[in-house]
Design a protein around this motif. Structure first.
Motif, PDB file in Angstrom:
ATOM      1  N   LEU A 107       0.826  -1.208   0.000  1.00 27.13           N
ATOM      2  CA  LEU A 107       0.000   0.000   0.000  1.00 27.13           C
ATOM      3  C   LEU A 107       0.861   1.259   0.000  1.00 27.13           C
ATOM      4  CD1 LEU A 107      -2.799  -1.115   2.487  1.00 27.13           C
ATOM      5  CD2 LEU A 107      -2.950  -0.938  -0.024  1.00 27.13           C
ATOM      6  N   PHE A 108       1.962   1.232   0.743  1.00 28.88           N
ATOM      7  CA  PHE A 108       2.904   2.356   0.739  1.00 28.88           C
ATOM      8  C   PHE A 108       3.450   2.591  -0.668  1.00 28.88           C
ATOM      9  CE2 PHE A 108       7.446   3.468   0.820  1.00 28.88           C
ATOM     10  CZ  PHE A 108       7.361   4.771   1.282  1.00 28.88           C
ATOM     11  N   MET A 109       3.777   1.504  -1.376  1.00 25.19           N
ATOM     12  CA  MET A 109       4.326   1.636  -2.728  1.00 25.19           C
ATOM     13  C   MET A 109       3.292   2.215  -3.694  1.00 25.19           C
ATOM     14  SD  MET A 109       7.436   0.918  -2.452  1.00 25.19           S
ATOM     15  CE  MET A 109       7.822   1.014  -4.193  1.00 25.19           C
ATOM     16  N   VAL A 110       2.053   1.774  -3.591  1.00 24.80           N
ATOM     17  CA  VAL A 110       1.000   2.310  -4.453  1.00 24.80           C
ATOM     18  C   VAL A 110       0.810   3.803  -4.157  1.00 24.80           C
ATOM     19  CG1 VAL A 110      -1.467   2.218  -5.006  1.00 24.80           C
ATOM     20  CG2 VAL A 110      -0.148   0.094  -4.795  1.00 24.80           C
ATOM     21  N   TYR A 111       0.778   4.158  -2.884  1.00 21.78           N
ATOM     22  CA  TYR A 111       0.640   5.565  -2.490  1.00 21.78           C
ATOM     23  C   TYR A 111       1.825   6.398  -2.992  1.00 21.78           C
ATOM     24  CZ  TYR A 111       0.555   9.719   0.438  1.00 21.78           C
ATOM     25  OH  TYR A 111       0.575  11.019   0.875  1.00 21.78           O
ATOM     26  N   LEU A 145       4.693  -2.540  -8.831  1.00 21.15           N
ATOM     27  CA  LEU A 145       5.300  -3.425  -7.838  1.00 21.15           C
ATOM     28  C   LEU A 145       4.416  -3.554  -6.603  1.00 21.15           C
ATOM     29  CD1 LEU A 145       9.057  -2.393  -8.101  1.00 21.15           C
ATOM     30  CD2 LEU A 145       8.068  -4.617  -8.682  1.00 21.15           C
ATOM     31  N   GLY A 146       3.824  -2.455  -6.175  1.00 19.16           N
ATOM     32  CA  GLY A 146       2.933  -2.507  -5.025  1.00 19.16           C
ATOM     33  C   GLY A 146       1.729  -3.392  -5.273  1.00 19.16           C
ATOM     34  N   LEU A 182      11.170  -5.757  -5.939  1.00 17.87           N
ATOM     35  CA  LEU A 182      11.041  -4.538  -5.145  1.00 17.87           C
ATOM     36  C   LEU A 182      12.350  -4.215  -4.434  1.00 17.87           C
ATOM     37  CD1 LEU A 182       9.339  -2.208  -4.191  1.00 17.87           C
ATOM     38  CD2 LEU A 182       8.374  -3.707  -2.421  1.00 17.87           C
ATOM     39  N   ALA A 183      13.020  -5.228  -3.906  1.00 20.86           N
ATOM     40  CA  ALA A 183      14.323  -5.001  -3.275  1.00 20.86           C
ATOM     41  C   ALA A 183      15.310  -4.420  -4.293  1.00 20.86           C
ATOM     42  CB  ALA A 183      14.860  -6.300  -2.683  1.00 20.86           C
ATOM     43  N   TRP A 243      12.748  -5.243   4.368  1.00 19.65           N
ATOM     44  CA  TRP A 243      11.292  -5.344   4.514  1.00 19.65           C
ATOM     45  C   TRP A 243      10.692  -6.081   3.318  1.00 19.65           C
ATOM     46  CZ3 TRP A 243       8.001  -0.337   5.672  1.00 19.65           C
ATOM     47  CH2 TRP A 243       6.665  -0.681   5.885  1.00 19.65           C
ATOM     48  N   ALA A 244      11.115  -5.694   2.109  1.00 20.86           N
ATOM     49  CA  ALA A 244      10.598  -6.334   0.893  1.00 20.86           C
ATOM     50  C   ALA A 244      10.953  -7.820   0.855  1.00 20.86           C
ATOM     51  CB  ALA A 244      11.139  -5.624  -0.342  1.00 20.86           C
ATOM     52  N   LEU A 245      12.197  -8.137   1.187  1.00 20.70           N
ATOM     53  CA  LEU A 245      12.641  -9.533   1.121  1.00 20.70           C
ATOM     54  C   LEU A 245      11.993 -10.389   2.205  1.00 20.70           C
ATOM     55  CD1 LEU A 245      16.435  -9.005   0.373  1.00 20.70           C
ATOM     56  CD2 LEU A 245      14.618  -9.646  -1.239  1.00 20.70           C
ATOM     57  N   TRP A 246      11.874  -9.852   3.408  1.00 25.41           N
ATOM     58  CA  TRP A 246      11.289 -10.616   4.516  1.00 25.41           C
ATOM     59  C   TRP A 246       9.784 -10.792   4.355  1.00 25.41           C
ATOM     60  CZ3 TRP A 246       7.927  -8.558   8.323  1.00 25.41           C
ATOM     61  CH2 TRP A 246       7.584  -9.471   9.321  1.00 25.41           C
ATOM     62  N   SER A 247       9.077  -9.697   4.085  1.00 18.49           N
ATOM     63  CA  SER A 247       7.616  -9.766   4.071  1.00 18.49           C
ATOM     64  C   SER A 247       7.068 -10.571   2.890  1.00 18.49           C
ATOM     65  CB  SER A 247       7.005  -8.362   4.076  1.00 18.49           C
ATOM     66  OG  SER A 247       7.253  -7.681   2.860  1.00 18.49           O
ATOM     67  N   SER A 248       7.808 -10.635   1.805  1.00 20.57           N
ATOM     68  CA  SER A 248       7.363 -11.395   0.629  1.00 20.57           C
ATOM     69  C   SER A 248       7.737 -12.869   0.711  1.00 20.57           C
ATOM     70  CB  SER A 248       7.980 -10.804  -0.638  1.00 20.57           C
ATOM     71  OG  SER A 248       9.389 -11.012  -0.633  1.00 20.57           O
ATOM     72  N   GLY A 249       8.593 -13.212   1.659  1.00 20.31           N
ATOM     73  CA  GLY A 249       9.091 -14.585   1.753  1.00 20.31           C
ATOM     74  C   GLY A 249      10.289 -14.839   0.855  1.00 20.31           C
ATOM     75  N   ALA A 250      10.772 -13.803   0.177  1.00 21.48           N
ATOM     76  CA  ALA A 250      11.901 -13.971  -0.752  1.00 21.48           C
ATOM     77  C   ALA A 250      13.153 -14.428  -0.024  1.00 21.48           C
ATOM     78  CB  ALA A 250      12.163 -12.663  -1.506  1.00 21.48           C
ATOM     79  N   TRP A 251      13.433 -13.843   1.121  1.00 23.49           N
ATOM     80  CA  TRP A 251      14.621 -14.223   1.882  1.00 23.49           C
ATOM     81  C   TRP A 251      14.512 -15.683   2.336  1.00 23.49           C
ATOM     82  CZ3 TRP A 251      19.335 -12.615   2.301  1.00 23.49           C
ATOM     83  CH2 TRP A 251      20.129 -13.069   3.329  1.00 23.49           C
TER      84      TRP A 251
END
Length: 141
Positions: free
Chosen positions: A20-24, A63-64, A81-82, A125-133
């Motif tokens: 949502l932050f990215m869309v904003y 991306l958002g 996003l990262a 934040w992007a890597l952790w919250s998306s499960g990428a990490w």
């Protein structure tokens, strides 16, 4: 490309907040903060500052939305996003080095310097919250 991973409720909440932050932020690139974002475009970029701001705004919105809505590719969009956060960092650095004010709050060298330290937070934040990490770590096992 990357295998889908299960993410926790906390990760999903933070992923939604980031999306949502990215869309904003993307919307603000295209509208009310357009001039302020031009201060971040380094002079050495061989494109119009306005074009860079518009294109980056479109990318942020895309991306958002994909991070928010496209579950099967969430890991890939977390990586994308990262990477985006890494690619825009030179603009933040240039804004600091050139002493360009923006957004009302970035009106001193100290605030512009402090802002630089938030870029790694956004990447994590992007890597952790998306499960990428987590997905990357699973491939190493």
């Amino acid at each position: 490309m990357k295998k889908e991973v299960n993410t926790s409720l906390t990760q999903n909440i933070f992923r939604i907040l980031l999306a949502l932050f990215m869309v904003y932020a993307g919307f603000s690139h295209l509208t009310f903060n357009r001039i302020d974002f031009q201060a971040q475009v380094p002079d050495w970029v061989p494109l119009s500052k306005d074009l860079v701001v518009v294109l980056s705004g479109i990318v942020e919105i895309a991306l958002g939305l994909t991070l928010l809505l496209w579950k099967k590719q969430r890991v890939n969009f977390g990586w994308a996003l990262a990477l985006f956060f890494i690619l825009v960092f030179p603009g933040n650095l240039a804004q600091y080095l050139d002493g360009k004010d923006a957004f009302g709050a970035l009106n001193s060298d100290s605030t512009r310097l402090i802002r630089l330290f938030f870029q790694p937070v956004l990447i994590a934040w992007a890597l952790w919250s998306s499960g990428a990490w987590q997905s990357w770590r699973n491939t190493k096992k």
